[in-house]
Design a protein around this motif. Structure first.
Motif: not given
Lengths: 457, 266
Positions: A68-75, A77-84, A99-102, A423-426
């Motif tokens: 559900v919350n997984g990120v499958w595209s991007g380039s 760390r922006d797509v994997c971090t929250n606004t804070a 996407i990092y794994v990919h 990152q580590v959990v993923t």
């Protein structure tokens, strides 16, 4: 004492035999199965409810994280971090950064193997799975050719493909001042080694009181075949050499695991037979080997092989780091395998040994055709246990500077481009998933084999 | 001794040996003693079995009967004395031991069939790997002997699917396939229930009538009376009495034999 005839309720003669009938509905079929397995008593029903609740509490967050919350595209760390933290996700976001794994996937699989040469690794994977799967399926024919392919052709091809072949053999036995290192010296050394092997084979044949001739023929054949392999390894196929320090990722894990398993099983069987031998020297040597390798942790074996071995070897002689790890892992697993197989040998009733001997079978005929097939079948769970353990123990080679699958994953944490709180959990979830796929498959195949082997008797 | 010079020139074929009086001796145990550690289990055993003779070895449990016949095919080793089987002396020389085992068949109390092989494979195995026969020929011989023990239809089943009596008959057929000169039986019917004992004993009677040299440890005195040339009665590791069955059962000479017979014959 009144006779039995007078107590008419105890005299009984059946006039027609009853035919079998179906069991009652509530105790059979799907409903019966659920009742028996999950709700057979109040305690069982309560346990079922608790387990269902725990599964729900684990499964829902897991599915959220993965899908559900997984990120499958991007380039980045922006797509994997929250606004804070400087990214685009909402503050409550917690999902897999796939996407990092990919983006790191090639490195996780091949390590630092040069990109233009990766087709060689792909070819090795194809040969491995292409040769293994037909072997594992019982109905596929030509098993003999399959086995020869996997035992002889595949290892040689893998070595040449992955390292590039074109090895310069310079000799290993005679001292350098006698003959300078060269292919000729290697040939002479090899001839001396063959003579020593023939002498040892003759001695063992006399010791087990078998006819020495087949043993000598076997050794000559094996050394001849090995000479052909060495010649192939020395030939120049035009492949760019790739040092073993560049191998990594799943490629390295599989090389370590498969080599370890392939060496540990036959060596373990021989050691188990040796430990039960009546010849004192053989028994002593087998016991020393087994107890030594079982007595030290694998980490220290790898560490000592990597750090201390160069100090012990003469000047200029170097041992490839990966080769040290392979030898360490193989010897270590062989010792465990020997004890597992020995347990199986002990479980075979003495009558089987005696029946074989009374027919006039020789020691190796008795072991090969009567005892070992039964013993190995009994200890399949133990053997597969060792294989699964071995597969996961390959992660320890990180301590000697080899980056296997897990090592590559850990190395990728250093990249600031993908640094994030997930990152580590993923990464570790991905690693766990991959290891689980391999180990679970091995376990399931083991279950399949056991059920198949149970049909005969 | 003539037997020893002949055995030294003899290899695995016996067609090279000339016929002689010694040829009619199947098993010769001379002054044999055996110890298990400190325990003196067999004391001064002297037994000569001629070809075609049927010997039944009887006695109380622990008397060493099984140990003695297991020494004949070197499943146990003797420490003193000589055992000569078919002209071949049993020593530590493994080549000799294998020669003897090829010529001596043994049937065990617990059958000792190989559970992972079919009945036919059980019987043909030794022919293929010890006598080096081609598979087809070995299987033909195996089927022949399975017919002889009257279970040819079970050839492709596994031992676990057969009853005890059938398994023991397969064990007999398996030994017969090797064409032995001597058959040893170690309490062959002791693990069977009464319905099956008869079928195995009938098979053994058939063997005896065909002229097989048999040494049989058994408690079946009816079988002994019917078939045996000689009863060898053992107690405490020694042969106490030897006689023809009729004379032995009617007129035991020693106290020990009398006590034994009074217990088993009601």
């Amino acid at each position: 004492m009144d006779s039995l005839q007078e107590r008419t309720d105890q005299v009984f003669v059946r006039t027609n035999m009853l035919t079998p009938s179906a069991p009652p509905k509530r105790t059979s079929g799907a409903i019966g199965w659920v009742r028996a397995n999950f709700f057979s008593s109040w305690g069982s029903a309560l346990a079922t409810i608790i387990v269902l609740y725990i599964s729900y509490r684990i499964a829902v967050p897991a599915i959220n994280f993965i899908f559900v919350n997984g990120v499958w595209s991007g380039s980045s760390r922006d797509v994997c971090t929250n606004t804070a933290q400087g990214g685009v996700q909402p503050p409550e976001w917690f999902g897999g950064c796939w996407i990092y794994v990919h983006s790191y996937f090639a490195q996780f699989i091949y390590g630092f193997y040069p990109a233009p040469e990766r087709w060689r690794a792909d070819l090795v994977f194809a040969l491995f799975f292409g040769g293994l799967i037909p072997l594992l399926v019982p109905r596929v024919p030509f098993k003999a050719f399959n086995i020869i392919f996997m035992i002889v052709v595949f290892p040689v091809a893998t070595f040449i493909l992955l390292t590039g072949g074109h090895v310069h053999f310079l000799g290993f036995l005679l001292p350098n001042w006698l003959i300078s290192p060269s292919p000729l010296k290697f040939a002479i050394d090899y001839a001396i080694l063959t003579a020593i092997a023939l002498a040892a084979g003759y001695a063992i044949a006399r010791g087990t009181q078998s006819d020495p001739r087949p043993t000598l023929h076997g050794i000559t054949g094996a050394m001849g075949l090995f000479a052909i392999v060495l010649i192939l390894m020395a030939m120049n196929f035009g492949l760019q050499p790739v040092e073993t320090s560049r191998w990594g990722g799943l490629l390295l894990t599989l090389v370590l695991a498969v080599t370890g398993m392939a060496v540990a099983l036959p060596l373990g069987i021989i050691l188990a037979l040796g430990r039960r031998s009546k010849m004192p020297v053989v028994r002593l040597l087998s016991t020393i080997f087994i107890e030594f390798w079982r007595g030290v942790p694998l980490v220290s074996v790898l560490f000592m092989a990597s750090v201390m071995l160069p100090l012990l070897l003469p000047e200029g002689v170097s041992f490839d780091n990966l080769l040290r790890a392979l030898v360490g892992v193989a010897m270590f697993s062989a010792a465990y395998m020997a004890e597992v197989v020995r347990g199986g040998l002990q479980a075979i009733p003495k009558g089987q040994y005696e029946g074989a001997k009374a027919l006039g079978l020789t020691y190796w005929q008795m072991m090969g055709m009567i005892v070992l097939p039964q013993a190995l079948k009994i200890v399949i769970p133990g053997i597969v246990n060792i294989f699964i353990s071995l597969f996961k123990d390959t992660t320890l080679v990180l301590t000697i500077g080899l980056f296997d699958f897990l090592g590559q994953i850990q190395a990728s944490f250093a990249d600031p481009n993908w640094a994030s709180s997930v990152q580590v959990v993923t990464a570790y979830s991905f690693a766990a998933g991959m290891y689980f796929i391999f180990c679970f498959s091995m376990g399931q195949y083991s279950k399949f084999m056991e059920r198949r082997l149970d049909t005969g008797h | 001794m003539l037997a020893e010079t002949m055995s030294s020139t003899n290899s695995s074929t016996d067609s090279s040996r000339a016929a002689s009086p010694e040829d009619s001796i199947a098993v010769d145990i001379i002054g044999m003693d055996k110890w298990f550690g400190e325990f003196h289990v067999l004391r001064e055993i002297n037994l000569r079995v001629m070809r075609g003779e049927r010997i039944v070895v009887a006695g109380p449990s622990g008397s060493g009967k099984s140990t003695m016949i297991r020494c004949i095919n070197r499943l146990e080793e003797h420490q003193k004395g000589k055992i000569i089987v078919d002209g071949i002396e049993l020593t530590d020389d493994v080549k000799r031991v294998h020669e003897v085992r090829r010529e001596v068949g043994m049937v065990f109390q617990h059958f000792n069939l190989f559970p992972h092989l079919t009945i036919l494979e059980n019987c043909a195995l030794a022919l293929i790997w010890v006598r080096k026969m081609p598979r087809k020929q070995a299987e033909e011989i195996a089927m022949h002997f399975l017919e002889r023990v009257k279970i040819p239809d079970q050839a492709y089943k596994y031992p676990g699917q057969l009853s005890g009596g059938q398994q023991q008959r397969v064990a007999i057929a398996r030994s017969l396939c090797m064409n032995p000169r001597v058959m040893l039986f170690d309490e062959p019917t002791s693990a069977l229930d009464p319905e099956m004992i008869k079928e195995v004993l009938d098979t053994m009677v058939g063997l005896a009538e065909d002229g097989m040299t048999m040494i049989c440890v058994t408690h079946e005195m009816g079988f002994a009376r019917q078939v045996a040339n000689r009863i060898v009665f053992m107690d405490q590791g020694q042969i106490v009495e030897q006689n023809e069955p009729g004379a032995f059962f009617l007129n035991p000479q020693t106290e020990r034999a009398k006590l034994f017979l009074s217990q088993i014959l009601h």
